[in-house]
Design a protein around this motif. Structure first.
Motif, short mmCIF file in Angstrom:
data_model
loop_
_atom_site.label_atom_id
_atom_site.label_comp_id
_atom_site.label_asym_id
_atom_site.label_seq_id
_atom_site.Cartn_x
_atom_site.Cartn_y
_atom_site.Cartn_z
N THR A 8 0.82 -1.21 0.00
CA THR A 8 0.00 0.00 0.00
C THR A 8 0.85 1.26 0.00
O THR A 8 0.33 2.35 -0.08
CB THR A 8 -0.91 0.02 1.24
N GLU A 9 2.17 1.12 0.10
CA GLU A 9 3.01 2.30 0.22
C GLU A 9 3.67 2.62 -1.11
O GLU A 9 4.23 1.76 -1.78
CB GLU A 9 4.11 2.06 1.28
N THR A 10 3.61 3.86 -1.50
CA THR A 10 4.26 4.32 -2.71
C THR A 10 5.56 4.97 -2.33
O THR A 10 5.58 5.98 -1.62
CB THR A 10 3.39 5.33 -3.47
N THR A 11 6.67 4.39 -2.76
CA THR A 11 7.98 4.90 -2.41
C THR A 11 8.54 5.67 -3.59
O THR A 11 8.68 5.13 -4.68
CB THR A 11 8.94 3.75 -2.05
N ALA A 12 8.85 6.95 -3.37
CA ALA A 12 9.33 7.81 -4.44
C ALA A 12 10.85 7.80 -4.47
O ALA A 12 11.50 7.90 -3.45
CB ALA A 12 8.84 9.23 -4.23
N VAL A 227 9.06 12.76 3.03
CA VAL A 227 9.98 11.76 3.60
C VAL A 227 9.56 11.53 5.04
O VAL A 227 9.50 12.47 5.84
CB VAL A 227 11.44 12.26 3.54
N LEU A 228 9.24 10.28 5.36
CA LEU A 228 8.78 9.92 6.70
C LEU A 228 9.92 9.34 7.52
O LEU A 228 10.62 8.42 7.08
CB LEU A 228 7.65 8.89 6.61
N LEU A 229 10.10 9.90 8.73
CA LEU A 229 11.09 9.38 9.66
C LEU A 229 10.41 8.52 10.72
O LEU A 229 9.29 8.82 11.15
CB LEU A 229 11.85 10.52 10.35
N SER A 230 11.10 7.47 11.13
CA SER A 230 10.59 6.63 12.22
C SER A 230 10.74 7.36 13.54
O SER A 230 11.41 8.40 13.64
CB SER A 230 11.40 5.33 12.27
N GLY A 238 10.00 5.78 4.73
CA GLY A 238 9.09 5.89 3.59
C GLY A 238 9.28 7.21 2.86
O GLY A 238 9.62 8.23 3.48
N GLU A 239 9.11 7.19 1.54
CA GLU A 239 9.15 8.40 0.72
C GLU A 239 8.03 8.33 -0.30
O GLU A 239 7.74 7.26 -0.84
CB GLU A 239 10.49 8.54 0.01
N TRP A 240 7.41 9.47 -0.55
CA TRP A 240 6.30 9.52 -1.51
C TRP A 240 6.47 10.72 -2.43
O TRP A 240 6.71 11.84 -1.97
CB TRP A 240 4.96 9.68 -0.79
N ALA A 241 6.31 10.49 -3.72
CA ALA A 241 6.18 11.59 -4.66
C ALA A 241 4.76 12.11 -4.58
O ALA A 241 3.81 11.33 -4.53
CB ALA A 241 6.49 11.11 -6.08
N VAL A 242 4.60 13.42 -4.56
CA VAL A 242 3.28 14.02 -4.44
C VAL A 242 2.72 14.28 -5.83
O VAL A 242 3.30 15.03 -6.61
CB VAL A 242 3.33 15.33 -3.63
N GLY A 243 1.59 13.63 -6.13
CA GLY A 243 0.94 13.80 -7.43
C GLY A 243 -0.38 14.53 -7.29
O GLY A 243 -0.57 15.36 -6.40
N ASP A 244 -1.31 14.20 -8.17
CA ASP A 244 -2.59 14.91 -8.19
C ASP A 244 -3.57 14.42 -7.12
O ASP A 244 -4.36 15.20 -6.61
CB ASP A 244 -3.24 14.76 -9.58
#
Length: 266
Positions: A8-12, A227-230, A238-244
């Motif tokens: 379920t996690e999108t890693t950018a 960017v998510l830090l524990s 975790g890292e996510w690219a921000v889209g629409d």
């Protein structure tokens, strides 16, 4: 920027900098421990992070996860105890929760301060300060002192001063702006307005921004990459690219953050 989906996690994964163009910030295996022996506290551990020139990155995490410590390392206010940290040439500019303006100086003189320290002439720094105050929509208020301005206005002056340091006298410095929850103390309406202003200013200047927050909605609204830090010791989980589809991304990141907090509490 490319995106890989795992469960379920999108890693950018950030698109590499153009050939010959160094990354603005790079951390490789960075750790930070305070104290020694039985009193040692490890705030960061094995942090890998690269930020491209002109990129807007939000560091997200629960309180105490090391976000501010990481910013302090990038700013050169402290040194890592492990790993390698590559900083930009010159000192990054810093913006805090409080405006931290000098109360005896006018708004214009506060913005001029980093330009004065860089040796710019009086007339040139006044002109540049006026440009920056106009950029943050405070034109005509250069002669006001901090106590004559609202909280939101003071933060705009702080932003203009930080941009003066980050972009240099001619506005082409391409510097790095570090922002440590700069809107957290403001009311919701003012915070919303300043988030919009920050995006407008970022697009106008191309400044590299590393922005710390614990607010998922703020991160998703502002950043190109989250960017998510524990929880402590902080490391990138975790890292996510921000889209629409920001609503979906908000829910996804919120769920992952809850997992991180729950695993730390267990």
């Amino acid at each position: 920027m490319t995106t890989t989906t795992t469960g379920t996690e999108t890693t950018a994964t950030r698109t590499p900098a153009a050939p010959g163009q160094p990354e603005a910030v790079r951390l490789e295996g960075v750790g930070k421990t305070f104290g020694s022996g039985s009193d040692a506290v490890t705030a960061l551990q094995n942090v890998d992070l690269a930020v491209a020139p002109g990129e807007f990155v939000c560091l997200l995490g629960a309180s105490g996860c090391g976000k501010s410590t990481l910013l302090n390392l990038v700013a050169g206010l402290d040194e890592p105890t492990a790993g390698t940290l590559t900083r930009p040439a010159g000192s990054p500019s810093f913006m805090f929760q409080e405006a931290a303006l000098l109360p005896w100086l006018t708004a214009g003189r506060n913005v001029e301060l980093p330009l004065q320290l860089s040796g710019l002439s009086r007339s040139a720094r006044r002109a540049r300060a006026a440009e920056l105050l106009t950029l943050v929509r405070l034109d005509g208020l250069a002669d006001k002192r901090p106590h004559e301005l609202s909280g939101g206005m003071r933060q705009r002056v702080s932003l203009a001063r930080a941009l003066a340091a980050a972009t240099g006298p001619d506005g082409t410095g391409g510097g790095v702006l570090l922002m440590d929850e700069p809107f957290a103390a403001l009311d919701a309406i003012t915070r919303d307005a300043l988030q919009g202003e920050l995006l407008r200013v970022w697009r106008a200047t191309g400044t590299t921004i590393v922005f710390v927050t614990h607010d998922v909605r703020e991160a998703v609204r502002l950043a190109q990459r989250v960017v998510l830090l524990s929880s402590r010791p902080g490391t990138v989980v975790g890292e996510w690219a921000v889209g629409d589809d920001r609503d979906r991304l908000h829910d996804e990141i919120t769920g992952r953050l809850r997992q991180v907090i729950a695993s730390h509490a267990a």
